[in-house]
Design a protein around this motif. Structure first.
Motif, PDB file in Angstrom:
ATOM      1  N   UNK A 305       0.860  -1.194   0.000  1.00 58.96           N
ATOM      2  CA  UNK A 305       0.000   0.000   0.000  1.00 58.96           C
ATOM      3  C   UNK A 305       0.891   1.238   0.000  1.00 58.96           C
ATOM      4  N   UNK A 306       0.604   2.164  -0.901  1.00 58.00           N
ATOM      5  CA  UNK A 306       1.356   3.412  -0.975  1.00 58.00           C
ATOM      6  C   UNK A 306       0.387   4.556  -1.269  1.00 58.00           C
ATOM      7  N   UNK A 307       0.498   5.649  -0.512  1.00 57.66           N
ATOM      8  CA  UNK A 307      -0.311   6.833  -0.777  1.00 57.66           C
ATOM      9  C   UNK A 307       0.350   7.723  -1.803  1.00 57.66           C
ATOM     10  N   UNK A 308      -0.458   8.451  -2.553  1.00 55.45           N
ATOM     11  CA  UNK A 308       0.106   9.334  -3.577  1.00 55.45           C
ATOM     12  C   UNK A 308       0.786  10.556  -2.962  1.00 55.45           C
ATOM     13  N   UNK A 309       0.559  10.817  -1.669  1.00 53.83           N
ATOM     14  CA  UNK A 309       1.183  11.966  -1.007  1.00 53.83           C
ATOM     15  C   UNK A 309       2.400  11.554  -0.183  1.00 53.83           C
ATOM     16  N   UNK A 310       2.952  10.378  -0.437  1.00 53.76           N
ATOM     17  CA  UNK A 310       4.162   9.938   0.246  1.00 53.76           C
ATOM     18  C   UNK A 310       5.132   9.362  -0.777  1.00 53.76           C
ATOM     19  N   UNK A 312       8.012   6.316  -1.884  1.00 59.40           N
ATOM     20  CA  UNK A 312       8.109   4.876  -1.709  1.00 59.40           C
ATOM     21  C   UNK A 312       7.475   4.041  -2.792  1.00 59.40           C
ATOM     22  N   UNK A 313       6.688   4.670  -3.676  1.00 56.71           N
ATOM     23  CA  UNK A 313       6.017   3.886  -4.706  1.00 56.71           C
ATOM     24  C   UNK A 313       7.015   3.239  -5.661  1.00 56.71           C
ATOM     25  N   UNK A 314       8.046   3.972  -6.023  1.00 51.91           N
ATOM     26  CA  UNK A 314       9.029   3.431  -6.965  1.00 51.91           C
ATOM     27  C   UNK A 314       9.713   2.197  -6.388  1.00 51.91           C
ATOM     28  N   UNK A 315       9.979   2.229  -5.094  1.00 55.27           N
ATOM     29  CA  UNK A 315      10.638   1.087  -4.460  1.00 55.27           C
ATOM     30  C   UNK A 315       9.727  -0.136  -4.439  1.00 55.27           C
ATOM     31  N   UNK A 333      -1.795  -1.436  -3.859  1.00 55.22           N
ATOM     32  CA  UNK A 333      -2.973  -0.617  -3.592  1.00 55.22           C
ATOM     33  C   UNK A 333      -2.513   0.832  -3.502  1.00 55.22           C
ATOM     34  N   UNK A 334      -2.852   1.622  -4.508  1.00 57.39           N
ATOM     35  CA  UNK A 334      -2.499   3.040  -4.503  1.00 57.39           C
ATOM     36  C   UNK A 334      -3.624   3.812  -3.818  1.00 57.39           C
ATOM     37  N   UNK A 335      -3.269   4.588  -2.805  1.00 62.12           N
ATOM     38  CA  UNK A 335      -4.243   5.332  -2.007  1.00 62.12           C
ATOM     39  C   UNK A 335      -4.214   6.789  -2.446  1.00 62.12           C
ATOM     40  N   UNK A 336      -5.249   7.223  -3.130  1.00 62.89           N
ATOM     41  CA  UNK A 336      -5.282   8.583  -3.643  1.00 62.89           C
ATOM     42  C   UNK A 336      -5.218   9.589  -2.496  1.00 62.89           C
ATOM     43  N   UNK A 337      -4.263  10.515  -2.567  1.00 62.59           N
ATOM     44  CA  UNK A 337      -4.030  11.537  -1.539  1.00 62.59           C
ATOM     45  C   UNK A 337      -3.624  10.924  -0.199  1.00 62.59           C
ATOM     46  N   UNK A 338      -3.308   9.649  -0.193  1.00 69.05           N
ATOM     47  CA  UNK A 338      -2.908   8.992   1.051  1.00 69.05           C
ATOM     48  C   UNK A 338      -1.533   9.443   1.512  1.00 69.05           C
ATOM     49  N   UNK A 339      -1.385   9.611   2.817  1.00 69.76           N
ATOM     50  CA  UNK A 339      -0.128  10.032   3.423  1.00 69.76           C
ATOM     51  C   UNK A 339       0.505   8.866   4.176  1.00 69.76           C
ATOM     52  N   UNK A 340       1.655   9.129   4.765  1.00 64.17           N
ATOM     53  CA  UNK A 340       2.396   8.091   5.486  1.00 64.17           C
ATOM     54  C   UNK A 340       1.871   8.003   6.917  1.00 64.17           C
ATOM     55  N   UNK A 341       0.641   7.481   7.061  1.00 57.95           N
ATOM     56  CA  UNK A 341       0.050   7.356   8.391  1.00 57.95           C
ATOM     57  C   UNK A 341      -1.006   6.256   8.417  1.00 57.95           C
ATOM     58  N   UNK A 342      -1.397   5.877   9.621  1.00 60.21           N
ATOM     59  CA  UNK A 342      -2.309   4.767   9.811  1.00 60.21           C
ATOM     60  C   UNK A 342      -3.678   4.971   9.198  1.00 60.21           C
ATOM     61  N   UNK A 343      -4.227   6.169   9.299  1.00 63.81           N
ATOM     62  CA  UNK A 343      -5.566   6.406   8.752  1.00 63.81           C
ATOM     63  C   UNK A 343      -5.593   6.215   7.244  1.00 63.81           C
ATOM     64  N   UNK A 344      -4.563   6.673   6.564  1.00 60.41           N
ATOM     65  CA  UNK A 344      -4.511   6.474   5.114  1.00 60.41           C
ATOM     66  C   UNK A 344      -4.437   4.995   4.779  1.00 60.41           C
ATOM     67  N   UNK A 345      -3.665   4.245   5.538  1.00 58.45           N
ATOM     68  CA  UNK A 345      -3.500   2.823   5.239  1.00 58.45           C
ATOM     69  C   UNK A 345      -4.772   2.030   5.526  1.00 58.45           C
ATOM     70  N   UNK A 346      -5.501   2.427   6.551  1.00 61.20           N
ATOM     71  CA  UNK A 346      -6.791   1.769   6.799  1.00 61.20           C
ATOM     72  C   UNK A 346      -7.752   2.059   5.649  1.00 61.20           C
ATOM     73  N   UNK A 347      -7.702   3.279   5.118  1.00 62.52           N
ATOM     74  CA  UNK A 347      -8.554   3.585   3.954  1.00 62.52           C
ATOM     75  C   UNK A 347      -8.195   2.688   2.777  1.00 62.52           C
ATOM     76  N   UNK A 348      -6.906   2.464   2.560  1.00 67.48           N
ATOM     77  CA  UNK A 348      -6.495   1.553   1.497  1.00 67.48           C
ATOM     78  C   UNK A 348      -6.991   0.137   1.734  1.00 67.48           C
ATOM     79  N   UNK A 349      -6.996  -0.287   2.981  1.00 70.93           N
ATOM     80  CA  UNK A 349      -7.501  -1.616   3.298  1.00 70.93           C
ATOM     81  C   UNK A 349      -8.982  -1.716   2.985  1.00 70.93           C
ATOM     82  N   UNK A 350      -9.707  -0.658   3.288  1.00 71.46           N
ATOM     83  CA  UNK A 350     -11.136  -0.639   2.967  1.00 71.46           C
ATOM     84  C   UNK A 350     -11.364  -0.657   1.451  1.00 71.46           C
ATOM     85  N   UNK A 351     -10.486   0.015   0.731  1.00 69.62           N
ATOM     86  CA  UNK A 351     -10.689   0.179  -0.713  1.00 69.62           C
ATOM     87  C   UNK A 351     -10.265  -1.037  -1.531  1.00 69.62           C
ATOM     88  N   UNK A 352      -9.661  -2.020  -0.901  1.00 65.31           N
ATOM     89  CA  UNK A 352      -9.317  -3.205  -1.688  1.00 65.31           C
ATOM     90  C   UNK A 352      -8.397  -4.214  -1.041  1.00 65.31           C
TER      91      UNK A 352
END
Length: 393
Positions: A305-310, A312-315, A333-352
């Protein structure tokens, strides 16, 4: 390694309690507060106003002795566990309430002395409502060992911060049929607040790798109905916890099948290694993935999971390109506007991500209702797992 923005500085549900008031006065205050809360909006308001502040009180999860007789009674089921189910082996841990969620489920906290690592630390646990449903009394439940980022000691923010929404995401996903009802086991991942240990047995340091890969699963087996096979065991983690989660699945594919790794590095970087390249290589996810490909299994499933606002995606994409083949199945799982934090990652989990990982793990199986038991197949003949693998990227 990036610093996870979800820290542990704020006072949360796992913080020490203030001294208890005398019982009669406390009861009077609770009643008064309850009346105000109900007037302000009912049960949800009561929860928000912390009326039911019984944190720190002893709690238990199901039967301590691991038997299913009472729970199975009245369902038409026999007391025997379903095939593939390990009943709690004991000894039973002593839990105190760390948080009570609006749906009535609870997070419990205990202190675990690792028999194999020698490390002692806190562990938080949450079980879904289905776990205590008599229909599931003979069934195992999948375990998702959840590791935090940040300091990772003395707290695990997945356990002390239910406001991040991990437990609710599992609840909502299970209700909608998009997630398994996981048992969440949430240990500390570091031995102090000054160092990070890469979730590994760094020479001369506390054995945090053994703690997470052996002691914590043994603790879960001692206290809960779990699957005997690796199909019921997975990790998730964010930042430094995501590194550990990824590494454990790749290093022990005979024990764990899948991982959700969020905002992670894919190579060890703790200064405590002190240049010990041989030891580092034994805990390097890239080298572990290469070895798994060369030995042709067992198969593992990795959801980055990687947010677009952090960063690490290339790695992550580089890892997927080099190692996402053969027995190593990967997904991003790309999280639109997601940051490097728990709330963003939970949103990614919900989204797929929760749905994806749930498709490769074993599901709990309820017994038939009494009125339909005679019309269904005998106990033990029903399908208990879901082995449909999602398309890998």
């Amino acid at each position: 390694m990036q610093q996870d923005q979800q820290g542990e500085d704020a006072r949360g549900p796992g913080s020490p309690r203030t001294p208890r008031r005398p019982r009669r006065r406390r009861l009077f205050l609770i009643c008064g507060a309850l009346a105000l809360a109900l007037a302000a909006g009912g049960g949800v308001a009561a929860y928000q106003f912390d009326v039911f502040n019984d944190l720190g009180e002893p709690i238990s999860f199901g039967r301590a002795d691991g038997s299913a007789e009472q729970a199975a009674a009245g369902t038409g089921a026999t007391a025997a566990a379903r095939p593939g189910t390990r009943l709690p082996t004991g000894p039973a841990a002593k839990f105190v309430r760390s948080a009570r969620l609006p749906d009535g489920t609870e997070i419990g906290k205990t202190n675990l002395k690792g028999a194999k690592s020698g490390f002692t630390g806190d562990v938080w646990v949450w079980v879904p409502k289905e776990y205590n449903d008599p229909a599931y009394a003979r069934s195992a439940f999948p375990v998702l060992i959840s590791l935090p980022g940040g300091r990772g000691y003395p707290n695990n923010y997945w356990g002390t911060g239910p406001g991040l929404g991990l437990q609710q995401a599992v609840t909502d996903g299970a209700k909608a049929g998009r997630s398994l009802p996981f048992i969440l086991v949430m240990p500390v991942i570091n031995a102090d607040t000054k160092n990070h240990f890469d979730g590994s047995d760094i020479p001369g340091q506390p054995k945090m790798g053994t703690w997470m890969a052996e002691d914590v699963p043994d603790f879960a087996k001692a206290n809960f109905r779990t699957f005997t096979a690796r199909d019921g065991w997975a990790f998730m983690g964010s930042s430094s916890g995501g590194f550990g989660a990824l590494k454990h699945v790749l290093k022990h594919p005979d024990r764990f099948k899948a991982v959700i790794a969020s905002g992670v590095d894919t190579v060890p970087d703790s200064p405590l290694w002190k240049g010990n390249r041989q030891a580092m290589d034994a805990d390097n996810p890239e080298k572990l993935a290469r070895r798994l490909i060369e030995t042709k299994g067992p198969e593992v499933y990795i959801n980055f999971q990687i947010g677009t606002a952090e960063s690490g995606r290339a790695q992550a994409e580089k890892f997927m390109k080099e190692f996402g083949r053969g027995p190593v199945h990967t997904r991003l799982q790309v999280i639109q506007d997601g940051e490097h934090n728990g709330k963003s990652y939970v949103r990614g989990m919900r989204e797929g991500s929760l749905e994806w990982i749930s498709k490769v793990l074993s599901a709990p199986t309820p017994d038939p209702a009494p009125e339909t038991a005679a019309k269904t197949a005998p106990a033990g003949t029903l399908e208990t797992t879901r082995e449909t693998a999602p398309a890998a990227r």
